[in-house]
Design a protein around this motif. Structure first.
Motif, PDB file in Angstrom:
ATOM      1  N   VAL A   1      74.846 109.076  -0.359  1.00 43.64           N
ATOM      2  CA  VAL A   1      74.885 107.695   0.118  1.00 43.64           C
ATOM      3  C   VAL A   1      73.881 106.872  -0.677  1.00 43.64           C
ATOM      4  N   ARG A   2      74.312 105.689  -1.107  1.00 52.08           N
ATOM      5  CA  ARG A   2      73.435 104.762  -1.816  1.00 52.08           C
ATOM      6  C   ARG A   2      73.466 103.413  -1.119  1.00 52.08           C
ATOM      7  N   LEU A   3      72.364 102.672  -1.281  1.00 48.06           N
ATOM      8  CA  LEU A   3      72.230 101.397  -0.581  1.00 48.06           C
ATOM      9  C   LEU A   3      71.814 100.314  -1.572  1.00 48.06           C
ATOM     10  N   GLY A   4      72.663  99.285  -1.684  1.00 50.26           N
ATOM     11  CA  GLY A   4      72.383  98.146  -2.544  1.00 50.26           C
ATOM     12  C   GLY A   4      72.130  96.901  -1.716  1.00 50.26           C
ATOM     13  N   ILE A   5      71.133  96.121  -2.111  1.00 53.61           N
ATOM     14  CA  ILE A   5      70.800  94.886  -1.413  1.00 53.61           C
ATOM     15  C   ILE A   5      71.141  93.703  -2.314  1.00 53.61           C
ATOM     16  N   GLN A   6      71.975  92.809  -1.793  1.00 52.19           N
ATOM     17  CA  GLN A   6      72.331  91.588  -2.514  1.00 52.19           C
ATOM     18  C   GLN A   6      71.324  90.494  -2.159  1.00 52.19           C
ATOM     19  N   LEU A   7      70.432  90.210  -3.112  1.00 48.52           N
ATOM     20  CA  LEU A   7      69.490  89.114  -2.945  1.00 48.52           C
ATOM     21  C   LEU A   7      70.214  87.822  -3.316  1.00 48.52           C
TER      22      LEU A   7
ATOM     23  N   ALA B   1      65.704  79.495  -2.120  1.00 49.34           N
ATOM     24  CA  ALA B   1      64.402  80.078  -2.426  1.00 49.34           C
ATOM     25  C   ALA B   1      63.969  79.667  -3.824  1.00 49.34           C
ATOM     26  N   ARG B   2      62.657  79.512  -4.004  1.00 48.40           N
ATOM     27  CA  ARG B   2      62.093  79.362  -5.340  1.00 48.40           C
ATOM     28  C   ARG B   2      62.114  80.717  -6.033  1.00 48.40           C
ATOM     29  N   TYR B   3      62.109  80.690  -7.362  1.00 46.95           N
ATOM     30  CA  TYR B   3      62.265  81.959  -8.061  1.00 46.95           C
ATOM     31  C   TYR B   3      61.139  82.961  -7.779  1.00 46.95           C
ATOM     32  N   PRO B   4      59.866  82.554  -7.611  1.00 44.06           N
ATOM     33  CA  PRO B   4      58.841  83.562  -7.297  1.00 44.06           C
ATOM     34  C   PRO B   4      59.177  84.410  -6.074  1.00 44.06           C
ATOM     35  N   ALA B   5      59.842  83.822  -5.079  1.00 51.84           N
ATOM     36  CA  ALA B   5      60.232  84.601  -3.898  1.00 51.84           C
ATOM     37  C   ALA B   5      61.285  85.638  -4.255  1.00 51.84           C
ATOM     38  N   ILE B   6      62.203  85.268  -5.151  1.00 53.13           N
ATOM     39  CA  ILE B   6      63.234  86.218  -5.587  1.00 53.13           C
ATOM     40  C   ILE B   6      62.590  87.336  -6.405  1.00 53.13           C
ATOM     41  N   ARG B   7      61.691  86.969  -7.306  1.00 53.77           N
ATOM     42  CA  ARG B   7      60.992  87.966  -8.123  1.00 53.77           C
ATOM     43  C   ARG B   7      60.265  88.974  -7.242  1.00 53.77           C
ATOM     44  N   ASP B   8      59.563  88.467  -6.243  1.00 54.44           N
ATOM     45  CA  ASP B   8      58.836  89.346  -5.325  1.00 54.44           C
ATOM     46  C   ASP B   8      59.782  90.255  -4.557  1.00 54.44           C
ATOM     47  N   ALA B   9      60.926  89.720  -4.137  1.00 53.72           N
ATOM     48  CA  ALA B   9      61.883  90.521  -3.361  1.00 53.72           C
ATOM     49  C   ALA B   9      62.436  91.676  -4.180  1.00 53.72           C
TER      50      ALA B   9
ATOM     51  N   ALA C   1      84.909 107.233   6.911  1.00 47.89           N
ATOM     52  CA  ALA C   1      86.136 106.784   6.249  1.00 47.89           C
ATOM     53  C   ALA C   1      86.074 106.942   4.729  1.00 47.89           C
ATOM     54  N   GLY C   2      84.918 107.312   4.184  1.00 44.50           N
ATOM     55  CA  GLY C   2      84.822 107.582   2.758  1.00 44.50           C
ATOM     56  C   GLY C   2      83.859 106.710   1.980  1.00 44.50           C
ATOM     57  N   VAL C   3      83.207 105.747   2.623  1.00 49.01           N
ATOM     58  CA  VAL C   3      82.286 104.856   1.915  1.00 49.01           C
ATOM     59  C   VAL C   3      81.012 105.618   1.547  1.00 49.01           C
ATOM     60  N   ARG C   4      80.548 105.428   0.311  1.00 47.25           N
ATOM     61  CA  ARG C   4      79.314 106.071  -0.126  1.00 47.25           C
ATOM     62  C   ARG C   4      78.319 105.076  -0.719  1.00 47.25           C
ATOM     63  N   LEU C   5      78.757 103.892  -1.076  1.00 49.66           N
ATOM     64  CA  LEU C   5      77.842 102.838  -1.492  1.00 49.66           C
ATOM     65  C   LEU C   5      77.913 101.730  -0.453  1.00 49.66           C
ATOM     66  N   PHE C   6      76.773 101.417   0.154  1.00 48.70           N
ATOM     67  CA  PHE C   6      76.695 100.421   1.206  1.00 48.70           C
ATOM     68  C   PHE C   6      75.879  99.245   0.691  1.00 48.70           C
ATOM     69  N   THR C   7      76.344  98.036   0.977  1.00 47.00           N
ATOM     70  CA  THR C   7      75.643  96.842   0.509  1.00 47.00           C
ATOM     71  C   THR C   7      75.305  95.941   1.689  1.00 47.00           C
ATOM     72  N   LEU C   8      74.227  95.192   1.516  1.00 52.89           N
ATOM     73  CA  LEU C   8      73.764  94.288   2.555  1.00 52.89           C
ATOM     74  C   LEU C   8      73.249  93.022   1.898  1.00 52.89           C
ATOM     75  N   GLY C   9      73.722  91.862   2.350  1.00 55.67           N
ATOM     76  CA  GLY C   9      73.276  90.594   1.817  1.00 55.67           C
ATOM     77  C   GLY C   9      72.030  90.086   2.537  1.00 55.67           C
ATOM     78  N   VAL C  10      71.060  89.599   1.754  1.00 54.23           N
ATOM     79  CA  VAL C  10      69.824  89.034   2.299  1.00 54.23           C
ATOM     80  C   VAL C  10      69.590  87.701   1.603  1.00 54.23           C
ATOM     81  N   SER C  11      69.328  86.646   2.376  1.00 54.50           N
ATOM     82  CA  SER C  11      69.202  85.301   1.830  1.00 54.50           C
ATOM     83  C   SER C  11      67.760  84.822   1.822  1.00 54.50           C
ATOM     84  N   GLY C  12      67.495  83.812   0.982  1.00 59.31           N
ATOM     85  CA  GLY C  12      66.218  83.123   0.985  1.00 59.31           C
ATOM     86  C   GLY C  12      66.113  82.232   2.217  1.00 59.31           C
ATOM     87  N   PRO C  13      64.936  81.672   2.465  1.00 61.18           N
ATOM     88  CA  PRO C  13      63.792  81.617   1.551  1.00 61.18           C
ATOM     89  C   PRO C  13      62.857  82.813   1.586  1.00 61.18           C
TER      90      PRO C  13
END
Length: 266
Positions: free
Chosen positions: A7-13, A18-26, A235-247
């Motif tokens: 199982v793998r977990l990807g986070i969609q930033l 958000a200002r870019y420094p917040a994205i860089r930090d995330a 059901a067969g999913v092995r890559l899971f993704t989750l969206g996270v928003s700014g700020p």
């Protein structure tokens, strides 16, 4: 679709509000805490909240992420095929592959799809067309991208994984069967069996064993629904993704899924 795949977990930033420094930090927090993949999205305006709020372009951002990180994989969930020439997309992907290759092997995942957000098209001067015409364009682009990867000097450091988003049975799943290493969708657990049957039939038609394709799906972003994650896994999913928003890019829910990933992988 291979049951013993970890199982793998990807986070969609999501690069909005958000200002870019917040994205860089995330991004650094994702790597430090052991998430598998950092994704952004390929849009030109926010999709939620203030539709004219803060926003940044995807591919330029990925170059910065590739330099600032060492281990985490990265990509766009997903690239819009309409916005860039196919051969250019291939060269951009190959370049990110090399920029991210801190250990000699690149970390870029080429996530792509046919596009859907009409405002992006209208404001940036792209022809929106129809859903069918955009899918046809994606089908035409992928062989060009793969052919360009074979011509580039230097070539990619690895076979760049192709992730294709969408669930349409007549066109999208055929494209997945032909080209994808990862298939991403929002299909519910009780619908996945049917979709995977369709994907297998397309695999038989195009002459490919689709059992090697990793199945990817979206988690509940409002709260950690571990029962739903279990159902997707069954059901067969092995890559899971989750969206996270700014700020702020609050990772509290993501951390609960991270613990669930670790428990699943034993």
């Amino acid at each position: 679709m291979t049951v013993d795949t970890p199982v793998r977990l990807g986070i969609q930033l999501q690069p909005q509000h958000a200002r870019y420094p917040a994205i860089r930090d995330a991004v650094l927090r994702l790597e430090d805490e052991g998430f598998d993949i950092a994704f952004n999205w390929d849009h030109f305006f926010p999709l939620q909240g203030d539709r004219d709020g803060l926003h940044f372009e995807a591919w330029s951002m990925l170059g910065a992420w590739a330099e600032q990180t060492e281990r985490i994989e990265l990509g766009t969930l997903v690239n819009c095929n309409s916005y860039r020439n196919a051969d250019l997309q291939a060269d951009m992907a190959r370049t990110l592959d090399h920029v991210s290759a801190k250990g000699g092997v690149g970390r870029f995942i080429f996530g792509t799809g046919s596009g859907w957000f009409e405002r992006d098209y209208d404001e940036y001067g792209y022809e929106f067309g129809t859903r069918g015409s955009r899918l046809n364009a994606l089908a035409d682009a992928l062989p060009r991208i793969e052919a360009r990867w074979a011509k580039l000097n230097p070539p990619p450091t690895r076979d760049i994984p192709i992730m294709i988003g969408g669930k349409g049975e007549q066109k999208t799943l055929r494209i997945v069967a032909q080209h994808a290493d990862i298939w991403h969708s929002f299909v519910r657990p009780d619908e996945l069996g049917h979709k995977l049957d369709v994907l297998r039939r397309w695999g038989d038609e195009v002459g490919r064993d689709v059992s090697t394709i990793t199945i990817s799906n979206e988690l509940n972003r409002r709260h950690a629904d571990l029962e739903y994650a279990d159902a997707l896994h069954d059901a067969g999913v092995r890559l899971f993704t989750l969206g996270v928003s700014g700020p702020d890019y609050d990772l509290a829910i993501a951390r609960r899924y991270l613990a669930w990933r670790d428990a699943r992988n034993g």
